[in-house]
Design a protein around this motif. Structure first.
Motif, PDB file in Angstrom:
ATOM      1  N   ALA A   1       3.074 -82.525  41.943  1.00  0.00           N
ATOM      2  CA  ALA A   1       3.690 -81.554  41.031  1.00  0.00           C
ATOM      3  C   ALA A   1       2.841 -80.294  40.914  1.00  0.00           C
ATOM      4  O   ALA A   1       1.614 -80.352  40.824  1.00  0.00           O
ATOM      5  CB  ALA A   1       3.879 -82.180  39.659  1.00  0.00           C
ATOM      6  N   GLY A   2       3.498 -79.158  40.938  1.00  0.00           N
ATOM      7  CA  GLY A   2       2.791 -77.894  40.797  1.00  0.00           C
ATOM      8  C   GLY A   2       3.776 -76.743  40.671  1.00  0.00           C
ATOM      9  O   GLY A   2       4.981 -76.917  40.863  1.00  0.00           O
ATOM     10  N   ILE A   3       3.249 -75.594  40.340  1.00  0.00           N
ATOM     11  CA  ILE A   3       4.073 -74.391  40.229  1.00  0.00           C
ATOM     12  C   ILE A   3       3.450 -73.292  41.070  1.00  0.00           C
ATOM     13  O   ILE A   3       2.245 -73.277  41.316  1.00  0.00           O
ATOM     14  CB  ILE A   3       4.225 -73.916  38.770  1.00  0.00           C
ATOM     15  CG1 ILE A   3       2.845 -73.678  38.115  1.00  0.00           C
ATOM     16  CG2 ILE A   3       5.025 -74.928  37.955  1.00  0.00           C
ATOM     17  CD1 ILE A   3       2.928 -73.102  36.713  1.00  0.00           C
ATOM     18  N   ALA A   4       4.299 -72.376  41.527  1.00  0.00           N
ATOM     19  CA  ALA A   4       3.837 -71.249  42.341  1.00  0.00           C
ATOM     20  C   ALA A   4       4.392 -69.956  41.755  1.00  0.00           C
ATOM     21  O   ALA A   4       5.597 -69.727  41.778  1.00  0.00           O
ATOM     22  CB  ALA A   4       4.294 -71.419  43.783  1.00  0.00           C
TER      23      ALA A   4
ATOM     24  N   VAL B   1      -1.323 -82.797  46.956  1.00  0.00           N
ATOM     25  CA  VAL B   1      -0.663 -81.802  47.798  1.00  0.00           C
ATOM     26  C   VAL B   1      -1.184 -80.436  47.361  1.00  0.00           C
ATOM     27  O   VAL B   1      -0.765 -79.900  46.334  1.00  0.00           O
ATOM     28  CB  VAL B   1       0.867 -81.887  47.693  1.00  0.00           C
ATOM     29  CG1 VAL B   1       1.516 -80.802  48.569  1.00  0.00           C
ATOM     30  CG2 VAL B   1       1.366 -83.268  48.120  1.00  0.00           C
ATOM     31  N   SER B   2      -2.129 -79.926  48.112  1.00  0.00           N
ATOM     32  CA  SER B   2      -2.695 -78.602  47.843  1.00  0.00           C
ATOM     33  C   SER B   2      -1.849 -77.582  48.606  1.00  0.00           C
ATOM     34  O   SER B   2      -0.628 -77.574  48.489  1.00  0.00           O
ATOM     35  CB  SER B   2      -4.171 -78.558  48.255  1.00  0.00           C
ATOM     36  OG  SER B   2      -4.733 -77.294  47.995  1.00  0.00           O
TER      37      SER B   2
ATOM     38  N   HIS C   1       2.308-100.437  44.510  1.00  0.00           N
ATOM     39  CA  HIS C   1       2.920 -99.503  43.576  1.00  0.00           C
ATOM     40  C   HIS C   1       2.418 -98.105  43.905  1.00  0.00           C
ATOM     41  O   HIS C   1       1.210 -97.849  43.909  1.00  0.00           O
ATOM     42  CB  HIS C   1       2.549 -99.878  42.132  1.00  0.00           C
ATOM     43  CG  HIS C   1       3.063 -98.921  41.096  1.00  0.00           C
ATOM     44  ND1 HIS C   1       2.494 -98.817  39.841  1.00  0.00           N
ATOM     45  CD2 HIS C   1       4.086 -98.028  41.118  1.00  0.00           C
ATOM     46  CE1 HIS C   1       3.153 -97.910  39.138  1.00  0.00           C
ATOM     47  NE2 HIS C   1       4.122 -97.411  39.892  1.00  0.00           N
ATOM     48  N   ALA C   2       3.340 -97.212  44.191  1.00  0.00           N
ATOM     49  CA  ALA C   2       3.012 -95.811  44.451  1.00  0.00           C
ATOM     50  C   ALA C   2       3.570 -94.947  43.335  1.00  0.00           C
ATOM     51  O   ALA C   2       4.600 -95.273  42.742  1.00  0.00           O
ATOM     52  CB  ALA C   2       3.588 -95.362  45.796  1.00  0.00           C
ATOM     53  N   LEU C   3       2.892 -93.860  43.054  1.00  0.00           N
ATOM     54  CA  LEU C   3       3.351 -92.907  42.055  1.00  0.00           C
ATOM     55  C   LEU C   3       3.322 -91.515  42.648  1.00  0.00           C
ATOM     56  O   LEU C   3       2.314 -91.111  43.244  1.00  0.00           O
ATOM     57  CB  LEU C   3       2.482 -92.976  40.797  1.00  0.00           C
ATOM     58  CG  LEU C   3       2.901 -92.049  39.648  1.00  0.00           C
ATOM     59  CD1 LEU C   3       2.862 -92.784  38.307  1.00  0.00           C
ATOM     60  CD2 LEU C   3       2.024 -90.800  39.592  1.00  0.00           C
ATOM     61  N   VAL C   4       4.433 -90.789  42.520  1.00  0.00           N
ATOM     62  CA  VAL C   4       4.541 -89.444  43.064  1.00  0.00           C
ATOM     63  C   VAL C   4       4.956 -88.497  41.944  1.00  0.00           C
ATOM     64  O   VAL C   4       6.055 -88.615  41.404  1.00  0.00           O
ATOM     65  CB  VAL C   4       5.579 -89.372  44.207  1.00  0.00           C
ATOM     66  CG1 VAL C   4       5.619 -87.958  44.793  1.00  0.00           C
ATOM     67  CG2 VAL C   4       5.276 -90.400  45.292  1.00  0.00           C
ATOM     68  N   THR C   5       4.074 -87.568  41.588  1.00  0.00           N
ATOM     69  CA  THR C   5       4.468 -86.568  40.591  1.00  0.00           C
ATOM     70  C   THR C   5       5.272 -85.475  41.285  1.00  0.00           C
ATOM     71  O   THR C   5       5.054 -85.169  42.456  1.00  0.00           O
ATOM     72  CB  THR C   5       3.244 -85.956  39.883  1.00  0.00           C
ATOM     73  OG1 THR C   5       2.462 -85.202  40.823  1.00  0.00           O
ATOM     74  CG2 THR C   5       2.381 -87.040  39.248  1.00  0.00           C
ATOM     75  N   GLY C   6       6.206 -84.907  40.551  1.00  0.00           N
ATOM     76  CA  GLY C   6       7.102 -83.943  41.179  1.00  0.00           C
ATOM     77  C   GLY C   6       7.893 -84.597  42.294  1.00  0.00           C
ATOM     78  O   GLY C   6       8.139 -84.005  43.340  1.00  0.00           O
TER      79      GLY C   6
ATOM     80  N   GLY D   1      11.016 -85.605  42.540  1.00  0.00           N
ATOM     81  CA  GLY D   1      12.463 -85.508  42.594  1.00  0.00           C
ATOM     82  C   GLY D   1      13.014 -84.519  43.582  1.00  0.00           C
ATOM     83  O   GLY D   1      14.192 -84.587  43.951  1.00  0.00           O
ATOM     84  N   THR D   2      12.179 -83.583  44.047  1.00  0.00           N
ATOM     85  CA  THR D   2      12.668 -82.522  44.931  1.00  0.00           C
ATOM     86  C   THR D   2      11.611 -82.185  45.987  1.00  0.00           C
ATOM     87  O   THR D   2      10.440 -82.554  45.864  1.00  0.00           O
ATOM     88  CB  THR D   2      12.985 -81.229  44.146  1.00  0.00           C
ATOM     89  OG1 THR D   2      11.785 -80.774  43.487  1.00  0.00           O
ATOM     90  CG2 THR D   2      14.071 -81.474  43.114  1.00  0.00           C
ATOM     91  N   GLY D   3      12.043 -81.459  47.005  1.00  0.00           N
ATOM     92  CA  GLY D   3      11.135 -80.882  47.984  1.00  0.00           C
ATOM     93  C   GLY D   3      10.211 -81.868  48.660  1.00  0.00           C
ATOM     94  O   GLY D   3      10.614 -82.959  49.081  1.00  0.00           O
ATOM     95  N   ILE D   4       8.944 -81.482  48.779  1.00  0.00           N
ATOM     96  CA  ILE D   4       7.949 -82.316  49.446  1.00  0.00           C
ATOM     97  C   ILE D   4       7.806 -83.658  48.734  1.00  0.00           C
ATOM     98  O   ILE D   4       7.715 -84.704  49.379  1.00  0.00           O
ATOM     99  CB  ILE D   4       6.594 -81.583  49.510  1.00  0.00           C
ATOM    100  CG1 ILE D   4       6.689 -80.375  50.456  1.00  0.00           C
ATOM    101  CG2 ILE D   4       5.484 -82.517  49.961  1.00  0.00           C
ATOM    102  CD1 ILE D   4       5.458 -79.487  50.445  1.00  0.00           C
ATOM    103  N   GLY D   5       7.786 -83.643  47.411  1.00  0.00           N
ATOM    104  CA  GLY D   5       7.638 -84.880  46.652  1.00  0.00           C
ATOM    105  C   GLY D   5       8.768 -85.855  46.922  1.00  0.00           C
ATOM    106  O   GLY D   5       8.548 -87.067  47.035  1.00  0.00           O
ATOM    107  N   LYS D   6       9.966 -85.342  47.028  1.00  0.00           N
ATOM    108  CA  LYS D   6      11.126 -86.189  47.334  1.00  0.00           C
ATOM    109  C   LYS D   6      10.963 -86.858  48.694  1.00  0.00           C
ATOM    110  O   LYS D   6      11.181 -88.059  48.838  1.00  0.00           O
ATOM    111  CB  LYS D   6      12.396 -85.340  47.307  1.00  0.00           C
ATOM    112  CG  LYS D   6      13.656 -86.062  47.715  1.00  0.00           C
ATOM    113  CD  LYS D   6      14.857 -85.123  47.689  1.00  0.00           C
ATOM    114  CE  LYS D   6      16.133 -85.807  48.173  1.00  0.00           C
ATOM    115  NZ  LYS D   6      17.295 -84.863  48.137  1.00  0.00           N
ATOM    116  N   GLY D   7      10.570 -86.073  49.696  1.00  0.00           N
ATOM    117  CA  GLY D   7      10.374 -86.630  51.030  1.00  0.00           C
ATOM    118  C   GLY D   7       9.318 -87.713  51.046  1.00  0.00           C
ATOM    119  O   GLY D   7       9.483 -88.758  51.695  1.00  0.00           O
ATOM    120  N   ILE D   8       8.232 -87.495  50.317  1.00  0.00           N
ATOM    121  CA  ILE D   8       7.152 -88.478  50.236  1.00  0.00           C
ATOM    122  C   ILE D   8       7.632 -89.755  49.546  1.00  0.00           C
ATOM    123  O   ILE D   8       7.375 -90.865  50.022  1.00  0.00           O
ATOM    124  CB  ILE D   8       5.955 -87.878  49.486  1.00  0.00           C
ATOM    125  CG1 ILE D   8       5.293 -86.785  50.337  1.00  0.00           C
ATOM    126  CG2 ILE D   8       4.940 -88.956  49.108  1.00  0.00           C
ATOM    127  CD1 ILE D   8       4.274 -85.949  49.586  1.00  0.00           C
TER     128      ILE D   8
END
Length: 252
Positions: A86-89, A135-136, A7-12, A14-21
């Motif tokens: 997940a993060g904001i810039a 993901v820093s 079981h893997a969990l990826v925050t954020g 749905g889009t961008g880097i998180g989606k690819g992962i």
């Protein structure tokens, strides 16, 4: 299918880097919980892969994180691969940065990772192998001007994984950070209009201005970060712990 049954969990996710992962982990056999704030985005992605499972979760909300990850673990098992993405810039001059803006970025980028890892680890037994990856950013290993709160938050998560790697050294669990430079994602593309206006350039000129932040002066592609992450999740990386993997086209 290296991760079949996990079981893997990826925050954020749905889009961008998180989606690819998330897609890469699902293709490798994992059952992947993808979280984010927008149900429509998560559901649209989940419809493309049978092993993707959408879950609306705001990482700024402690109870939502703890309850959400607990529920996901009840359905799909302990979280053996946890990707805190997940993060904001947001940026601006230091002199005009408000405390509210500072706290907003810290709450999402630093507190959110702390909560995600703590909740995910609570689903594990001491003998369970696991990978905890944040993901820093290259901002986590060098300073970025006009982005002080963001820079500090990304340095903070690296301190977190280094401390955790020491505290849990005797368990079969690793903590690492990916530090990509400027990646061709919606977050970067959304900056283009402002840069075009600011520097009086066309879209390509704005892209070139951002790409200068990478040593080879090209925007990174999402798959470059995804590939590095999949290696960290592999059995062959079981002794890679407390490390920063920098992806920027050269030495940071």
């Amino acid at each position: 299918m290296e991760h079949a049954g996990k079981h893997a969990l990826v925050t954020g996710g749905g889009t961008g880097i998180g989606k690819g992962i998330a897609v890469a982990l699902a293709q490798a056999g994992a059952e992947v919980t993808i979280t984010g704030r927008r149900a429509d985005v998560l559901e649209e992605l989940a419809a493309t892969q049978e092993r993707l499972h959408p879950m609306v979760m705001d990482i700024d909300d402690e109870q939502a994180v703890r309850d959400g990850i607990e529920a996901a673990a009840e359905q799909r098992g302990p979280v053996q691969i946890c990707i805190a993405n997940a993060g904001i810039a947001e940026g601006g001059p230091f002199e005009t940065t408000s405390l509210a803006a500072w706290r907003k970025i810290m709450t999402t980028n630093l507190d959110g990772v702390f909560l995600t890892f703590q909740a995910a680890m609570s689903t594990l037994k001491p003998e369970d192998p696991a990978r905890m990856i944040v993901v820093s950013s290259i901002a986590g290993v060098r300073g970025l001007k006009n982005a002080i709160p963001y820079t500090v938050s990304k340095h903070g998560v690296i301190g977190l994984i280094r401390g955790l790697s020491e505290e849990f050294m005797r368990r079969p669990i690793t903590f690492n950070a990916l530090c990509p430079g400027y990646v061709d994602t919606a977050i970067v593309r959304n900056q283009l209009p402002g840069l075009m206006k600011r520097f009086g350039v066309d879209e390509q000129g704005a892209i070139d201005a951002i790409a200068k932040g990478n040593r080879h002066r090209k925007l990174l592609e999402v798959d470059e970060t995804t590939t590095a992450l999949m290696w960290l999740c592999s059995e062959g990386a079981r002794s890679i712990n407390g490390q920063t993997i920098e992806i920027s086209g050269g030495q940071v």
